[in-house]
Design a protein around this motif. Structure first.
Motif, PDB file in Angstrom:
ATOM      1  N   LEU A  45     -10.629  -2.528  13.494  1.00  0.00           N
ATOM      2  CA  LEU A  45      -9.378  -2.316  12.756  1.00  0.00           C
ATOM      3  C   LEU A  45      -8.940  -3.580  12.028  1.00  0.00           C
ATOM      4  N   SER A  46      -9.287  -4.733  12.589  1.00  0.00           N
ATOM      5  CA  SER A  46      -8.829  -5.978  11.975  1.00  0.00           C
ATOM      6  C   SER A  46      -9.510  -6.216  10.629  1.00  0.00           C
ATOM      7  N   GLY A  61     -12.661  -6.158   4.463  1.00  0.00           N
ATOM      8  CA  GLY A  61     -13.411  -7.348   4.859  1.00  0.00           C
ATOM      9  C   GLY A  61     -12.537  -8.293   5.663  1.00  0.00           C
ATOM     10  N   PHE A  62     -12.570  -9.556   5.305  1.00  0.00           N
ATOM     11  CA  PHE A  62     -11.841 -10.547   6.095  1.00  0.00           C
ATOM     12  C   PHE A  62     -10.466 -10.882   5.509  1.00  0.00           C
ATOM     13  N   ASP A  63      -9.958 -10.007   4.654  1.00  0.00           N
ATOM     14  CA  ASP A  63      -8.661 -10.264   4.011  1.00  0.00           C
ATOM     15  C   ASP A  63      -7.557 -10.556   5.017  1.00  0.00           C
ATOM     16  N   ASN A  64      -7.523  -9.754   6.106  1.00  0.00           N
ATOM     17  CA  ASN A  64      -6.478  -9.958   7.106  1.00  0.00           C
ATOM     18  C   ASN A  64      -6.578 -11.342   7.720  1.00  0.00           C
ATOM     19  N   ASN A 264       4.095  -6.774  13.790  1.00  0.00           N
ATOM     20  CA  ASN A 264       3.291  -6.389  12.637  1.00  0.00           C
ATOM     21  C   ASN A 264       2.699  -5.000  12.804  1.00  0.00           C
ATOM     22  N   SER A 265       2.251  -4.701  14.001  1.00  0.00           N
ATOM     23  CA  SER A 265       1.577  -3.421  14.196  1.00  0.00           C
ATOM     24  C   SER A 265       2.552  -2.263  14.235  1.00  0.00           C
ATOM     25  N   GLY A 274      -2.046  -6.824  12.522  1.00  0.00           N
ATOM     26  CA  GLY A 274      -1.743  -7.016  13.938  1.00  0.00           C
ATOM     27  C   GLY A 274      -3.018  -7.209  14.750  1.00  0.00           C
ATOM     28  N   SER A 275      -4.040  -6.438  14.439  1.00  0.00           N
ATOM     29  CA  SER A 275      -5.305  -6.555  15.167  1.00  0.00           C
ATOM     30  C   SER A 275      -5.937  -7.919  14.944  1.00  0.00           C
ATOM     31  N   ALA A 276      -5.833  -8.410  13.713  1.00  0.00           N
ATOM     32  CA  ALA A 276      -6.394  -9.728  13.430  1.00  0.00           C
ATOM     33  C   ALA A 276      -5.705 -10.788  14.292  1.00  0.00           C
ATOM     34  N   ILE A 277      -4.391 -10.659  14.449  1.00  0.00           N
ATOM     35  CA  ILE A 277      -3.645 -11.617  15.267  1.00  0.00           C
ATOM     36  C   ILE A 277      -4.126 -11.564  16.717  1.00  0.00           C
ATOM     37  N   VAL A 278      -4.370 -10.353  17.207  1.00  0.00           N
ATOM     38  CA  VAL A 278      -4.833 -10.221  18.585  1.00  0.00           C
ATOM     39  C   VAL A 278      -6.240 -10.779  18.749  1.00  0.00           C
TER      40      VAL A 278
END
Lengths: 303, 440
Positions: A45-46, A61-64, A264-265, A274-278
């Motif tokens: 999801l991230s 991609g890696f935008d988050n 965020n999520s 939010g997933s990227a943060i986790v």
């Protein structure tokens, strides 16, 4: 003959294996369904810009991650989380170690004290935080009332950006002492009495006994307690969530990674971000734990 | 052996560290089959709808977020049940912020309540994703519900691409609550509709004493500076969906508002609970609170004894932020007919008048607000209805909830004195525009 024996052994082994798998199945299934799969999903999801209600995720991609590394608030959160862990873990372990050593000795009403120390752990964090909020209240709180009696002006414990993380850490320390104490007590009771008797005969002082016998022999338990409480502290959420709102001026000084993830999520419905943060939190925890696993060789004694 | 155990436990804990956080991630795959449901749903729901005639009892869930209204709504639901013996209404109350988490989880997992409250902040997301039942045909076929009986502004909120997704339930405005006792003691005239910002300011100055603040100017949009922005001819969001925080008129209003804090006429308050505590404990002489606080304030002895309410003061013009909830039905409810029957009743003249009489909320139905005036003798609640004439619909767009929070974060330094109002407002405009850009 030989082949038959091989077959028989292997059947027996199979039996043992399947029993083994059967016995650990509940844990394994739980781990896979509740932990491993969600981790993969979160990582997946991230890499997406999440659509509403879980529909129409767009691969970005890696935008988050790029956005995250440029987001000052994420770095505030990393700093706050680490500072919180740094405030809570050493203090709480030191305090619970002292309490555990005392309660391991010959004291009247030991079990009552043990219960008292353990109660904060049993109480629901949300309820506990509500009580602390009242204690900390700037205008009507008990703490400020007591301070006003001895002539100290009202302190904004929660709203003051410089103080609030400390106020929160105090709650964290207070609520975790009992749990750590129980673990350490169990460790203390595993230490054979012979060592103490022998050192008594050699004329060692209580202090020396503590540092030469108790601490080294307690180190496996201590290691476990440090690793778990650090992970727990890194995931701090409920207390901050209950105490600090986004509107609070102390928000940037207290927001933790999990709280930021939550906002965020769920509040801003940006689950990808939010997933990227986790994932960042997972990475930090893994690095810290890896270092600890390496460092344990230096100080942990397994009997 | 022991070492391995420790290692295994540690790894397990790391794994669980993620599990706690993965609620969000979890939702995606499990929900994807739901994509196909809206199409099949209509067929599926037709059957239970027909069944209802056979006397089987149907239970509808009705989700709301305001516990103050539960009692009154329960009475209305009881009356509805009495008239429709085959339907049972189950009211579920969830607090405001948890309400939206609950509703989102319900929408994602396909288990929305049958009937629920909708708000201008969130309607877009639910309507644009087909989570709500299109009510156009039902309204067209209904004798009892005519949209022209409701204020056009409220209808518009719940209309998405020509489809009506909710029927207005009530409306609310923001009033100026003042402590009569403190006004008497200071020898001041009570606020009325002639009051200007200058009157507010001088009264606040006169009322500020040792441990009492003259006014409460919290960092709150709807029950705070939004009103002042529109009174000053400023705006929060422009027609072409840009932030209005950098509008000079908006900044001027924010400066007046935040100055109340800077001059020490108001405490700096950032949380909802704090605002209520201060006014209920006699720490502030005036405060801005919405009409939905009415039942809570009436129950509070101190408030009932000392307080009254007036219309908000004016600057260039009079203005009060005006908003209204709507009743929506889940797209996949098992009982669309029964759910509509209930919403139809709630939106009918009778249901709306009952809501007003019982003092639940100011009914949106034309003329029903007058009945509401009789529901409360403690305060001069006519002020709330008077303000509808010049009410400004609470600013909203497709991602209101996001930019409202971002704007708060940007404005907080102005309230604490860490930044000038102009800097903070321009910063708020910037973050709000960034958020608005995401909408497209």
């Amino acid at each position: 003959m030989n082949r038959l024996a091989a077959k028989r052994i292997s059947r027996q082994t199979w039996g043992e294996w399947s029993w083994g798998w059967f016995l650990i199945a509940p844990t394994i299934i739980g781990l896979v369904v509740l932990n491993i799969i969600p981790i993969i999903q979160t990582a997946f999801l991230s890499l997406h810009k999440s659509g509403d209600f879980g529909r129409g995720n767009i691969y970005v991609g890696f935008d988050n991650y790029v956005k995250m590394f440029q987001d000052a608030q994420v770095w505030h959160a990393v700093g706050n989380t680490l500072l919180y862990a740094l405030l809570v873990v050493p203090t709480s372990i030191a305090l619970s170690l002292v309490v555990a050593v005392f309660l391991n000795g010959k004291i009247r009403g030991k079990s009552i004290y043990r219960t008292i120390y353990f109660i904060p752990m049993v109480a629901a964090p949300a309820a506990v935080t509500m009580v602390w909020r009242w204690l900390y209240n700037e205008h009507f709180g008990l703490i400020n009332y007591v301070l006003s009696r001895i002539g100290i002006n009202a302190v904004d414990w929660v709203g003051n950006p410089k103080l609030s993380l400390f106020s929160i850490a105090i709650i964290g320390i207070w609520s975790v002492i009992g749990y750590n104490m129980v673990l350490l007590l169990a460790g203390l009771q595993e230490i054979p009495k012979d060592y103490y008797e022998a050192s008594d005969i050699d004329g060692a002082s209580k202090m020396r006994q503590f540092f030469m016998i108790t601490l080294p022999l307690l180190s496996p338990t201590l290691f476990f307690v440090i690793v778990t409480s650090l992970i727990q502290a890194m995931q701090v959420f409920d207390v901050i969530y209950m105490m600090i709102d986004v509107m609070s001026p102390a928000y940037n000084n207290t927001v933790s990674l999990v709280y930021l993830f939550y906002n965020n999520s769920f509040k801003y419905s940006n689950k990808g971000y939010g997933s990227a943060i986790v994932m960042l939190l997972l990475l930090i925890i893994m690095v810290i734990t890896f270092i600890q696993m390496r460092a344990q060789k230096k100080w942990v004694n397994y009997m | 052996m022991k070492k391995q155990l420790t290692a295994a436990l540690t790894l397990g804990l790391i794994a669980s560290s993620l599990a706690a956080c993965s609620g969000g991630g979890n939702a995606t795959p499990s929900a994807s089959p739901a994509d196909s449901t809206p199409a099949t749903q209509t067929e599926a729901t037709a059957t239970p709808g027909n069944d209802s005639g056979s006397g089987e009892k149907v239970t509808l869930t009705y989700a709301i977020w305001d516990s103050n209204q539960e009692k009154g709504l329960r009475t209305i639901a009881d009356e509805f049940e009495a008239a429709n013996s085959d339907i049972k209404i189950n009211i579920e109350v969830t607090g405001w912020s948890e309400y939206w988490t609950m509703l989102e989880a319900g929408a994602t997992g396909g288990s929305l309540p049958d009937v629920f409250w909708m708000h201008s902040n969130e309607i877009y997301r639910y309507a644009s994703n087909g989570m709500l039942l299109d009510l156009n045909d039902k309204i067209a076929a209904s004798q009892a519900v005519k949209l022209e009986n409701f204020p056009e502004g409220l209808n518009q909120i719940y209309n998405f691409e020509g489809k009506q997704y909710a029927v207005p339930k009530d409306f609310d405005t923001i009033g100026l609550w003042y402590n009569k006792t403190m006004f008497d003691d200071a020898g001041l005239k009570y606020p009325d509709e002639s009051w200007t910002w200058d009157d507010l300011h001088s009264a606040a100055k006169a009322l500020t004493k040792d441990d009492v603040y003259g006014v409460l100017a919290p960092m709150h949009n709807q029950e705070g500076y939004y009103n002042f922005v529109y009174q000053n001819g400023g705006t929060i969001i422009t027609d072409d969906k840009r932030s209005g925080y950098d509008d000079p008129k908006t900044i001027e209003a924010l400066e007046f508002y935040i100055n109340l804090v800077k001059e020490g006429l108001s405490p700096a308050v950032f949380d909802d609970a704090g605002r209520g505590e201060l006014i209920k404990n006699g720490k502030v002489a005036m405060g801005f609170f919405g009409s939905w606080n009415l039942s809570g304030f009436t129950e509070n002895e101190y408030m009932a004894k000392n307080f009254d309410v007036a219309v908000l003061p004016k600057k260039e013009k009079q203005a009060s932020i005006y908003n209204g909830l709507g009743h929506a039905i889940a797209h996949n409810t098992k009982y669309p007919e029964q759910a509509w029957k209930f919403v139809e009743y709630l939106s009918s003249k009778e249901g709306q008048e009952r809501q007003a009489e019982l003092g639940v909320a100011i009914s949106a139905y034309k003329g029903a607000a007058d009945l509401w005036l009789n529901s409360n003798k403690t305060f001069n609640i006519k002020a709330f209805v008077d303000m509808v004439d010049y009410g400004v619909i609470r600013p909203y767009s497709n991602t209101t909830a996001t930019w409202e929070d971002k704007a708060y974060e940007a404005l907080a330094p102005a309230f604490t004195g860490k930044a000038t109002v102009e800097e903070a407002a321009k910063n708020a405009a910037k973050v709000m525009n960034e958020s608005l850009a995401q909408e497209k």
